[in-house]
Design a protein around this motif. Structure first.
Motif, PDB file in Angstrom:
ATOM      1  N   TYR A  26     -18.832  -3.318 -11.863  1.00  0.00           N
ATOM      2  CA  TYR A  26     -18.783  -2.401 -10.717  1.00  0.00           C
ATOM      3  C   TYR A  26     -19.335  -3.087  -9.460  1.00  0.00           C
ATOM      4  O   TYR A  26     -18.735  -3.031  -8.387  1.00  0.00           O
ATOM      5  CB  TYR A  26     -19.590  -1.136 -11.028  1.00  0.00           C
ATOM      6  CG  TYR A  26     -19.910  -0.316  -9.810  1.00  0.00           C
ATOM      7  CD1 TYR A  26     -18.944   0.499  -9.219  1.00  0.00           C
ATOM      8  CD2 TYR A  26     -21.181  -0.345  -9.240  1.00  0.00           C
ATOM      9  CE1 TYR A  26     -19.232   1.252  -8.096  1.00  0.00           C
ATOM     10  CE2 TYR A  26     -21.479   0.409  -8.120  1.00  0.00           C
ATOM     11  CZ  TYR A  26     -20.501   1.200  -7.549  1.00  0.00           C
ATOM     12  OH  TYR A  26     -20.796   1.934  -6.436  1.00  0.00           O
ATOM     13  N   LYS A  27     -20.476  -3.730  -9.592  1.00  0.00           N
ATOM     14  CA  LYS A  27     -21.128  -4.388  -8.453  1.00  0.00           C
ATOM     15  C   LYS A  27     -20.234  -5.483  -7.878  1.00  0.00           C
ATOM     16  O   LYS A  27     -20.037  -5.575  -6.666  1.00  0.00           O
ATOM     17  CB  LYS A  27     -22.470  -4.962  -8.898  1.00  0.00           C
ATOM     18  CG  LYS A  27     -23.252  -5.600  -7.782  1.00  0.00           C
ATOM     19  CD  LYS A  27     -24.626  -6.044  -8.276  1.00  0.00           C
ATOM     20  CE  LYS A  27     -25.396  -6.674  -7.148  1.00  0.00           C
ATOM     21  NZ  LYS A  27     -26.768  -7.016  -7.552  1.00  0.00           N
ATOM     22  N   ARG A  28     -19.664  -6.294  -8.743  1.00  0.00           N
ATOM     23  CA  ARG A  28     -18.781  -7.369  -8.263  1.00  0.00           C
ATOM     24  C   ARG A  28     -17.549  -6.792  -7.563  1.00  0.00           C
ATOM     25  O   ARG A  28     -17.133  -7.288  -6.530  1.00  0.00           O
ATOM     26  CB  ARG A  28     -18.359  -8.254  -9.431  1.00  0.00           C
ATOM     27  CG  ARG A  28     -17.498  -9.419  -9.007  1.00  0.00           C
ATOM     28  CD  ARG A  28     -17.509 -10.505 -10.055  1.00  0.00           C
ATOM     29  NE  ARG A  28     -16.585 -11.546  -9.737  1.00  0.00           N
ATOM     30  CZ  ARG A  28     -16.854 -12.569  -8.929  1.00  0.00           C
ATOM     31  NH1 ARG A  28     -18.035 -12.665  -8.362  1.00  0.00           N
ATOM     32  NH2 ARG A  28     -15.949 -13.497  -8.694  1.00  0.00           N
ATOM     33  N   TYR A  29     -16.982  -5.728  -8.122  1.00  0.00           N
ATOM     34  CA  TYR A  29     -15.840  -5.063  -7.498  1.00  0.00           C
ATOM     35  C   TYR A  29     -16.216  -4.591  -6.095  1.00  0.00           C
ATOM     36  O   TYR A  29     -15.489  -4.816  -5.130  1.00  0.00           O
ATOM     37  CB  TYR A  29     -15.389  -3.874  -8.353  1.00  0.00           C
ATOM     38  CG  TYR A  29     -14.416  -2.959  -7.650  1.00  0.00           C
ATOM     39  CD1 TYR A  29     -13.064  -3.267  -7.594  1.00  0.00           C
ATOM     40  CD2 TYR A  29     -14.853  -1.794  -7.020  1.00  0.00           C
ATOM     41  CE1 TYR A  29     -12.166  -2.435  -6.938  1.00  0.00           C
ATOM     42  CE2 TYR A  29     -13.971  -0.965  -6.364  1.00  0.00           C
ATOM     43  CZ  TYR A  29     -12.630  -1.289  -6.322  1.00  0.00           C
ATOM     44  OH  TYR A  29     -11.748  -0.482  -5.663  1.00  0.00           O
ATOM     45  N   VAL A  33     -14.084  -6.397  -3.238  1.00  0.00           N
ATOM     46  CA  VAL A  33     -13.039  -5.553  -2.667  1.00  0.00           C
ATOM     47  C   VAL A  33     -13.508  -4.841  -1.409  1.00  0.00           C
ATOM     48  O   VAL A  33     -12.805  -4.812  -0.402  1.00  0.00           O
ATOM     49  CB  VAL A  33     -12.522  -4.536  -3.708  1.00  0.00           C
ATOM     50  CG1 VAL A  33     -11.543  -3.555  -3.094  1.00  0.00           C
ATOM     51  CG2 VAL A  33     -11.870  -5.280  -4.870  1.00  0.00           C
ATOM     52  N   HIS A  34     -14.727  -4.294  -1.446  1.00  0.00           N
ATOM     53  CA  HIS A  34     -15.208  -3.498  -0.320  1.00  0.00           C
ATOM     54  C   HIS A  34     -16.170  -4.253   0.587  1.00  0.00           C
ATOM     55  O   HIS A  34     -16.686  -3.693   1.551  1.00  0.00           O
ATOM     56  CB  HIS A  34     -15.854  -2.214  -0.824  1.00  0.00           C
ATOM     57  CG  HIS A  34     -14.887  -1.333  -1.548  1.00  0.00           C
ATOM     58  ND1 HIS A  34     -13.870  -0.662  -0.921  1.00  0.00           N
ATOM     59  CD2 HIS A  34     -14.768  -1.034  -2.868  1.00  0.00           C
ATOM     60  CE1 HIS A  34     -13.173   0.024  -1.799  1.00  0.00           C
ATOM     61  NE2 HIS A  34     -13.685  -0.195  -3.005  1.00  0.00           N
ATOM     62  N   LYS A  35     -16.452  -5.519   0.242  1.00  0.00           N
ATOM     63  CA  LYS A  35     -17.326  -6.378   1.053  1.00  0.00           C
ATOM     64  C   LYS A  35     -18.737  -5.818   1.187  1.00  0.00           C
ATOM     65  O   LYS A  35     -19.398  -6.033   2.197  1.00  0.00           O
ATOM     66  CB  LYS A  35     -16.720  -6.626   2.447  1.00  0.00           C
ATOM     67  CG  LYS A  35     -15.292  -7.110   2.443  1.00  0.00           C
ATOM     68  CD  LYS A  35     -15.163  -8.474   1.794  1.00  0.00           C
ATOM     69  CE  LYS A  35     -13.738  -8.975   1.940  1.00  0.00           C
ATOM     70  NZ  LYS A  35     -13.233  -9.621   0.782  1.00  0.00           N
ATOM     71  N   ASP A  36     -19.204  -5.104   0.170  1.00  0.00           N
ATOM     72  CA  ASP A  36     -20.579  -4.610   0.185  1.00  0.00           C
ATOM     73  C   ASP A  36     -21.536  -5.782   0.037  1.00  0.00           C
ATOM     74  O   ASP A  36     -21.250  -6.742  -0.701  1.00  0.00           O
ATOM     75  CB  ASP A  36     -20.827  -3.640  -0.975  1.00  0.00           C
ATOM     76  CG  ASP A  36     -20.197  -2.274  -0.761  1.00  0.00           C
ATOM     77  OD1 ASP A  36     -19.676  -2.021   0.349  1.00  0.00           O
ATOM     78  OD2 ASP A  36     -20.233  -1.464  -1.701  1.00  0.00           O
TER      79      ASP A  36
END
Length: 88
Positions: A26-29, A33-36
Motif C-alpha cells: 500500500y505504501k509503495r503504491y 502512483v500518488h507521489k506521496d
C-alpha cells in the motif's frame, strides 16, 4: 502478488502474518502512483472493508478477478486452464 481474502475482525492468523507486507505494498503504491512522501502513507490509513462472501458485489468482483488471473496465468506463464481455477 498474491491476493487473499482474510478475516480482519477478529484478526485471523493469516491477517496478522501478512499485514505488514500488505501495508508495505500500500505504501509503495501511494508513493509511486500518488507521489506521496514516504512519511505520509501510515498504517492507520490502510482501510479494512468488511465484506461478506455472499454479497453480490463481492461475488462479481471476485469472479472478474479470477477470470483476469486465469487469462494472465495462461498468457504469461503458459499455465493450462485447469491450473487457473479459483482455488489455485
Amino acid at each position: 502478488l498474491k491476493v487473499r481474502v482474510v478475516r480482519s475482525s477478529p484478526p485471523s492468523s493469516q491477517f496478522k502474518a501478512t499485514f505488514q507486507e500488505s501495508y508495505q505494498v500500500y505504501k509503495r503504491y501511494q508513493m509511486v502512483v500518488h507521489k506521496d512522501p514516504p512519511d505520509k502513507p501510515t498504517i492507520n490509513q490502510v482501510r479494512l472493508v468488511p465484506v461478506s462472501s455472499e454479497d453480490p458485489q463481492f461475488k462479481s468482483s471476485f469472479n472478474q478477478s479470477a477470470t483476469l488471473f486465469a487469462k494472465y496465468q495462461m498468457a504469461v506463464h503458459k499455465d493450462a486452464p485447469s491450473e487457473c481455477g479459483e482455488n489455485e
